[in-house]
Design an enzyme around this catalytic site. Structure first.
Site, short mmCIF file in Angstrom:
data_model
loop_
_atom_site.label_atom_id
_atom_site.label_comp_id
_atom_site.label_asym_id
_atom_site.label_seq_id
_atom_site.Cartn_x
_atom_site.Cartn_y
_atom_site.Cartn_z
N ARG A 14 39.86 41.63 32.43
CA ARG A 14 38.77 42.53 32.81
C ARG A 14 39.31 43.62 33.73
O ARG A 14 40.29 43.43 34.44
CB ARG A 14 37.69 41.76 33.54
CG ARG A 14 36.97 40.75 32.69
CD ARG A 14 35.98 39.92 33.53
NE ARG A 14 35.45 38.84 32.73
CZ ARG A 14 36.00 37.63 32.65
NH1 ARG A 14 37.09 37.34 33.34
NH2 ARG A 14 35.45 36.70 31.89
N LYS A 20 35.83 37.10 38.17
CA LYS A 20 34.50 36.71 37.71
C LYS A 20 34.34 35.19 37.63
O LYS A 20 33.34 34.64 38.06
CB LYS A 20 34.21 37.33 36.34
CG LYS A 20 32.85 37.00 35.78
CD LYS A 20 32.62 37.69 34.45
CE LYS A 20 31.28 37.31 33.84
NZ LYS A 20 31.10 37.97 32.54
N HIS A 76 36.39 48.07 28.37
CA HIS A 76 36.10 46.65 28.19
C HIS A 76 36.32 46.22 26.74
O HIS A 76 36.72 45.07 26.49
CB HIS A 76 34.67 46.31 28.64
CG HIS A 76 34.42 44.84 28.65
ND1 HIS A 76 34.93 44.02 29.63
CD2 HIS A 76 33.73 44.05 27.81
CE1 HIS A 76 34.56 42.78 29.39
NE2 HIS A 76 33.82 42.76 28.28
N ARG A 135 39.55 44.65 25.73
CA ARG A 135 39.65 43.19 25.92
C ARG A 135 39.39 42.50 24.57
O ARG A 135 40.11 41.59 24.18
CB ARG A 135 38.64 42.77 26.99
CG ARG A 135 38.66 41.34 27.40
CD ARG A 135 37.85 41.20 28.70
NE ARG A 135 37.30 39.89 28.90
CZ ARG A 135 37.97 38.84 29.36
NH1 ARG A 135 39.26 38.97 29.68
NH2 ARG A 135 37.39 37.68 29.51
N HIS A 168 38.58 32.24 28.69
CA HIS A 168 37.26 31.74 28.30
C HIS A 168 37.23 30.21 28.32
O HIS A 168 38.20 29.57 27.92
CB HIS A 168 36.88 32.23 26.90
CG HIS A 168 36.59 33.68 26.84
ND1 HIS A 168 36.78 34.43 25.70
CD2 HIS A 168 36.10 34.54 27.77
CE1 HIS A 168 36.43 35.68 25.93
NE2 HIS A 168 36.02 35.78 27.18
N TYR A 180 34.26 37.82 21.21
CA TYR A 180 35.23 38.88 21.47
C TYR A 180 36.07 39.19 20.25
O TYR A 180 36.56 40.29 20.10
CB TYR A 180 36.13 38.49 22.65
CG TYR A 180 35.54 38.83 23.98
CD1 TYR A 180 35.94 39.96 24.67
CD2 TYR A 180 34.54 38.05 24.54
CE1 TYR A 180 35.40 40.29 25.89
CE2 TYR A 180 33.99 38.37 25.77
CZ TYR A 180 34.41 39.49 26.44
OH TYR A 180 33.86 39.82 27.64
#
Length: 176
Positions: free
Chosen positions: A5, A28, A110, A113, A133, A142
């Site tokens: 990120r 995050k 983003h 990513r 993840h 994603y």
């Protein structure tokens, strides 16, 4: 290159490199990731270590992504803020002269990513671990190809567009 990120990218520096790996603690989720410096993204022909080497310049800094000259209140060597990185990406993307389908929105920082997830998965690298993840389902989101899974602009979805981002972008463009 790393699929991280923007907030994590701007915090990375030489202190995150040791034992042949780039050590990331994601802001995050607090997920800890150790990315091998020799990890190569075949689509661009660069390894993570080579990209880090390209970030080094004559300006001493504790951050890979940093200001090389004064900008507003930032001094040379100061880290670039996440929003500034996203805006700089958008500027570079627009200057590249690429064309998008009518009504389509250009990719954001983003979305790089997501692109990293697809490209690394395509060459057999574990994208879930790389992105940090916890579930394969999130990584699957994603890995969806942009434009093939119903992505539409806010205007196409009948939503009101937010002008806050555009105003900040215009203000920054006037300053630089």
């Amino acid at each position: 290159m790393t699929g991280q990120r923007r907030e994590d990218l701007v915090n990375l520096g030489p202190r995150n490199v040791r034992d042949g790996r780039l050590w990331v603690v994601q802001g995050k989720t607090k997920t800890k990731i150790a990315i091998p410096l020799e990890l190569r993204l075949k689509a661009v022909g660069w390894s993570v270590g080579e990209v880090i080497a390209r970030c080094r310049d004559a300006v001493p800094s504790g951050h890979f992504i940093h200001h090389s000259r004064p900008s507003g209140r930032a001094k040379p060597g100061d880290r670039v803020q996440g929003l500034s990185l996203a805006l700089s990406f958008a500027t570079a993307r627009d200057q590249a002269g690429l064309a998008w389908s009518k009504g389509a929105t250009p990719p954001s920082l983003h979305e790089m990513r997501s692109l990293a997830a697809r490209l690394y998965a395509g060459q057999g690298t574990d994208a879930q671990s790389l992105l940090g993840h916890k579930s394969p389902e999130m990584t699957a989101l994603y890995r969806d190809s942009r434009g093939r899974n119903g992505w539409r602009s806010r205007r196409e979805r009948g939503e009101k567009s937010s002008n806050g981002f555009r105003r900040r972008f215009e203000r920054l463009r006037l300053i630089n």
